[in-house]
Design an enzyme around this catalytic site. Sequence first.
Site, PDB file in Angstrom:
ATOM      1  N   LYS A 148       2.414 -19.368   6.737  1.00  0.00           N
ATOM      2  CA  LYS A 148       2.146 -19.825   8.102  1.00  0.00           C
ATOM      3  C   LYS A 148       0.935 -20.751   8.051  1.00  0.00           C
ATOM      4  O   LYS A 148      -0.041 -20.441   7.331  1.00  0.00           O
ATOM      5  CB  LYS A 148       1.868 -18.594   8.970  1.00  0.00           C
ATOM      6  CG  LYS A 148       1.570 -18.849  10.424  1.00  0.00           C
ATOM      7  CD  LYS A 148       1.388 -17.521  11.169  1.00  0.00           C
ATOM      8  CE  LYS A 148       1.169 -17.697  12.638  1.00  0.00           C
ATOM      9  NZ  LYS A 148       1.106 -16.399  13.366  1.00  0.00           N
ATOM     10  N   SER A 152       3.056 -11.179  16.642  1.00  0.00           N
ATOM     11  CA  SER A 152       3.478 -12.470  16.075  1.00  0.00           C
ATOM     12  C   SER A 152       4.171 -12.399  14.723  1.00  0.00           C
ATOM     13  O   SER A 152       4.728 -13.404  14.267  1.00  0.00           O
ATOM     14  CB  SER A 152       2.279 -13.415  15.975  1.00  0.00           C
ATOM     15  OG  SER A 152       1.959 -13.918  17.244  1.00  0.00           O
ATOM     16  N   SER A 185       4.172 -15.791  17.057  1.00  0.00           N
ATOM     17  CA  SER A 185       3.763 -17.121  16.656  1.00  0.00           C
ATOM     18  C   SER A 185       4.138 -17.469  15.218  1.00  0.00           C
ATOM     19  O   SER A 185       4.078 -18.639  14.841  1.00  0.00           O
ATOM     20  CB  SER A 185       2.250 -17.275  16.807  1.00  0.00           C
ATOM     21  OG  SER A 185       1.573 -16.391  15.930  1.00  0.00           O
TER      22      SER A 185
END
Lengths: 67, 473
Positions: free
Chosen positions: B81, B180, B156
Amino acid sequence: MSTTDPAATAALERRLAAIGLNMPAEDLAPLARLVEGLDAAAAALREPPLRVAAEPATALRLGQASG
Amino acid sequence: MTAPLHEATIAELSRRIAARELSPVELAQSCIARIQALDPALNSVLLLLEENAMAEARTAEAEIAAGRRRGPLHGIPIGLKDIYETAGIRTTAHSAVLRDHVPAEDATTVRLLRAAGAVIPAKLSTWEFAIGGTSFDLPWPPARNPWDRTRDPTGSSSGSAVAVAAGLLPGAMGSDTGGSIRNPAAWCGIAGHKPTYGLVSRRGVLPLAWSLDHAGPMAWTAEDCALMMSVLAAHDPEDPASADVPAPDFAAAIGEGRRHALAGLRIGVVRHFFETDVPCTPTVLAAMEDSIRALRDLGAAVSDLTLPSFNEYGAPGNIISRAESWTIHEAWLKQDATRYGAYGRQRLASGAFLTAADLLQAQRRRAEVIARTFQAMRGLDAVVFPTARDTAGPMGVDSLSPDGLPAFYARPFNLVGGPALSVCNGFSAEGLPIGLQIAARPFQDATVLRIGDSVERALGTRARRPVLEAMAA
């Protein structure tokens, strides 16, 4: 804070200016709704009252956490 | 029969690499080719690191050929990420604010993955600074759900979930401040593990809210998350929240589950979360009942239990998250708020209006709700409830459902810090995946992953993949 009340919007603008935060005009209505939600959450946390001795979890420590 | 590389799990790939049936170079080439063919329609990759990854794969191949295999992640491609800092490699948080940010050092977790021989082929898309939801006014487009590209993967850690679900990468790193890792894992039909707070270092992972942030693995199966956790769980003196505890034996826990299923384990069902506090859809409820039957069939003693009501976690979680994230972003917002997307800047700015007393009241409630949660869980090995109220919604989701209620059940275990895993426990009539959440007391991560592995195998959900090849045309 009402999200449709012009006085409330003006108050939000004054608070933003006091903080030194210059937000685009189109943000004011959604920001007012968000602040309204946080105000409600904060009010919910005050009821019912906690024991006077109840301490905050300012540092989360679990098990043998060293921090 | 041998699975095609893009459908093989980390466990399978690792066995084939160890047996010299598969070259890390071939595997890295396969991942990069699949990213180049399919990702233009999925937007999961922000930065493809082809040259670096191929060099890392060649090194892995040479070391393994020389008899120096480092462990189960040696030669395995793992995506990051784009809030994980990488030395000399742009780390943007999917934001114009950090468009040119090139860190000097790797995050601790990235260093651990590299030391284990993992190959890092890509930095992956996220919600801006990991605050959600999905935005269309950022420098890069949002990721799309591979099960149906008109649907949102949610976030996210959206790019991480999409890349794994689409078979672009076998594993990825995510972060979880309010769901997330688990939420996109559920909507994309993969496994995502939010470790116990303090078990995996957050040093070098761009923060959203320090006391709620967790770094953790995302992969096709719970077993693969366990393999990643065996590398990631380590004390880090440079993370002030890091726990100095012995690393759990994740492989032993998975092995125990394979031998004895869930015999001897006691599991609580937090039925009021999804039946009365925030009712889930009939589709999610049906999958929950299937999972509860599977847990019983696997030998667990299953009973209902009552935790604090779902809303008791929401208010302190929101206040703490907003206060901490405002503190992190205040200077940048004051400098030029328009560099942020509208969604992120509005949510970050809302924290400016909280008072010190608001935050301290939230932390007092947090201490109380933690105590009540773990008191209620005494004698239980784990608790279960859904990850999301429904299957994936249309592109552009918020953390709230259209009816104003929370869309996900993730927040409680960010607040209390115990481990929480999401695994795929079924599919809707439209073919969209559903997620089961398995949570426990702090440092019971290995048990949670054992339960997830057993449930996945019992329900057979890991045999079904999204069909993507048509997108490459």
